[in-house]
Design a protein around this motif. Sequence first.
Motif, PDB file in Angstrom:
ATOM      1  N   SER A 143     -31.914  21.436 -21.965  1.00 31.23           N
ATOM      2  CA  SER A 143     -33.037  20.073 -21.299  1.00 31.23           C
ATOM      3  C   SER A 143     -31.640  19.557 -20.461  1.00 31.23           C
ATOM      4  N   VAL A 144     -31.160  18.723 -19.416  1.00 31.67           N
ATOM      5  CA  VAL A 144     -30.106  17.856 -19.293  1.00 31.67           C
ATOM      6  C   VAL A 144     -30.553  16.879 -18.752  1.00 31.67           C
ATOM      7  N   GLY A 145     -29.700  15.989 -18.705  1.00 27.02           N
ATOM      8  CA  GLY A 145     -30.040  14.541 -17.931  1.00 27.02           C
ATOM      9  C   GLY A 145     -30.030  14.162 -17.050  1.00 27.02           C
ATOM     10  N   THR A 146     -30.827  13.826 -16.536  1.00 29.31           N
ATOM     11  CA  THR A 146     -30.578  13.348 -14.535  1.00 29.31           C
ATOM     12  C   THR A 146     -31.048  11.424 -14.395  1.00 29.31           C
TER      13      THR A 146
ATOM     14  N   PRO B 113     -21.893  20.773 -23.591  1.00 26.66           N
ATOM     15  CA  PRO B 113     -22.286  19.475 -23.761  1.00 26.66           C
ATOM     16  C   PRO B 113     -21.570  18.505 -23.502  1.00 26.66           C
ATOM     17  N   ALA B 114     -20.906  18.649 -24.968  1.00 23.73           N
ATOM     18  CA  ALA B 114     -19.238  17.396 -25.491  1.00 23.73           C
ATOM     19  C   ALA B 114     -18.092  16.672 -24.702  1.00 23.73           C
ATOM     20  N   LEU B 115     -17.904  17.949 -23.589  1.00 26.13           N
ATOM     21  CA  LEU B 115     -16.818  17.509 -21.983  1.00 26.13           C
ATOM     22  C   LEU B 115     -17.787  17.207 -20.866  1.00 26.13           C
ATOM     23  N   TRP B 116     -18.901  16.672 -20.419  1.00 25.06           N
ATOM     24  CA  TRP B 116     -19.727  16.525 -20.188  1.00 25.06           C
ATOM     25  C   TRP B 116     -19.827  15.476 -20.590  1.00 25.06           C
ATOM     26  N   GLN B 117     -19.833  14.651 -21.930  1.00 26.49           N
ATOM     27  CA  GLN B 117     -20.084  13.591 -22.270  1.00 26.49           C
ATOM     28  C   GLN B 117     -18.671  12.834 -21.957  1.00 26.49           C
TER      29      GLN B 117
ATOM     30  N   VAL C 153     -23.631  24.119 -19.984  1.00 24.82           N
ATOM     31  CA  VAL C 153     -24.630  23.543 -19.437  1.00 24.82           C
ATOM     32  C   VAL C 153     -24.350  22.946 -18.160  1.00 24.82           C
ATOM     33  N   SER C 154     -25.903  22.948 -17.572  1.00 29.13           N
ATOM     34  CA  SER C 154     -25.360  22.548 -15.688  1.00 29.13           C
ATOM     35  C   SER C 154     -25.036  20.637 -15.832  1.00 29.13           C
ATOM     36  N   ALA C 155     -25.737  20.050 -17.089  1.00 33.46           N
ATOM     37  CA  ALA C 155     -24.469  18.549 -16.639  1.00 33.46           C
ATOM     38  C   ALA C 155     -25.379  17.753 -17.777  1.00 33.46           C
ATOM     39  N   GLU C 156     -24.834  16.785 -17.991  1.00 34.11           N
ATOM     40  CA  GLU C 156     -24.751  16.267 -19.436  1.00 34.11           C
ATOM     41  C   GLU C 156     -25.678  15.949 -20.140  1.00 34.11           C
TER      42      GLU C 156
END
Length: 354
Positions: free
Chosen positions: A35-38, A199-203, A341-344
């Motif tokens: 699950s990713v955050g939107t 995930p850590a790169l998105w963040q 993953v596709s989003a943060e």
Amino acid sequence: MKFAKRGTIATVSMLLAASASLVAVGPASAVGTESVGTESVETREFAPVNRPGPPLSVPKRRLAKSVRCTPDAPRAKRGVALFVHGTTVTPRENFGWNWFPAMDKLDWPYCSVKMPNNAMSDIQVSAEYVVHAIRHVYRRSGREVDVLGHSQGGNVPRFALRFWPDTRRMVDDYIGFAATNHGSLSVNTMCPPIAGCAPALWQQTLNSNYVRAMNSHQETFAGISYTNVYTRTDEFVQPNLDDTGTSSLRGGGGAITNIAIQDVCPANLTSEHIAVGTYDPTAYAIAIDALTHTGPAKPARVPGSACTQQFMPGVNPAEFPGNYASTMNTIANQLVTYPRVSAEPPLKPYVFAR
């Protein structure tokens, strides 16, 4: 040594380019299904800075195994240094061939915390490891903790201090080396929406939801001395041209010094992201100045002789090529192979006021 430094910058550039290319053309099956955050953080209020932190969700056994200390850390006679590694590596690759030997020579007690999955997964979970480490070192040593972190290792302690306020009284110095305190535009290029990234790169993209939460209300806290060491030639953490860049902090409560390598050594045009947290002698000298004085480091106190040295103390010149290659291989492997993953990741509920 000039050749080595130019080679370092070229290697980092190739890693970034290769990672962005592989992410851009990678198969859709490589994208994680978690699950990713939107959510839009602009519409939600962040938690007040003094609200007690949540219970740690990571099992106690895992947290206990993540911290390693020198034998003299318990009941130490001086503040114990806690080292927090960066994305893609572990304490061994980040500090094992440079800072740890240097601290041994100084007879300075130190500890390190190993974050899960080479610090590639959700930083909010990694922050729990740092919270535990600060509490553990403070309790075992009976002294305030000096936290030193490279890259992501510079921002994770700040997230811990922001959302677990009990840790603030336990920390004396915070020293960041090329920290992604406000994210980085370079990371944005590594995280295209279709193929994604870790995930850590998105963040750590510029002003991500995670970054906004970490910096909400105030960026520093009273009683802590903040020293941020950065280089204007950093290819991974951008923008960083002056003290308004991403690594630098901008107030709240603690005493702050934001220092570029070039503030001490104006002719240095080669120091880059990996060097600052591993072998750069000027970064070392700045950090030692902070550790040995009350308050943050001051550029005027840093000896100019650091500008003429090849390596920081603790680095064995004969072993440097092998140690550096091992670190860079670990970085490359993680950037290429870690599931994307596709989003943060979504922000944890505790970061919000309600």
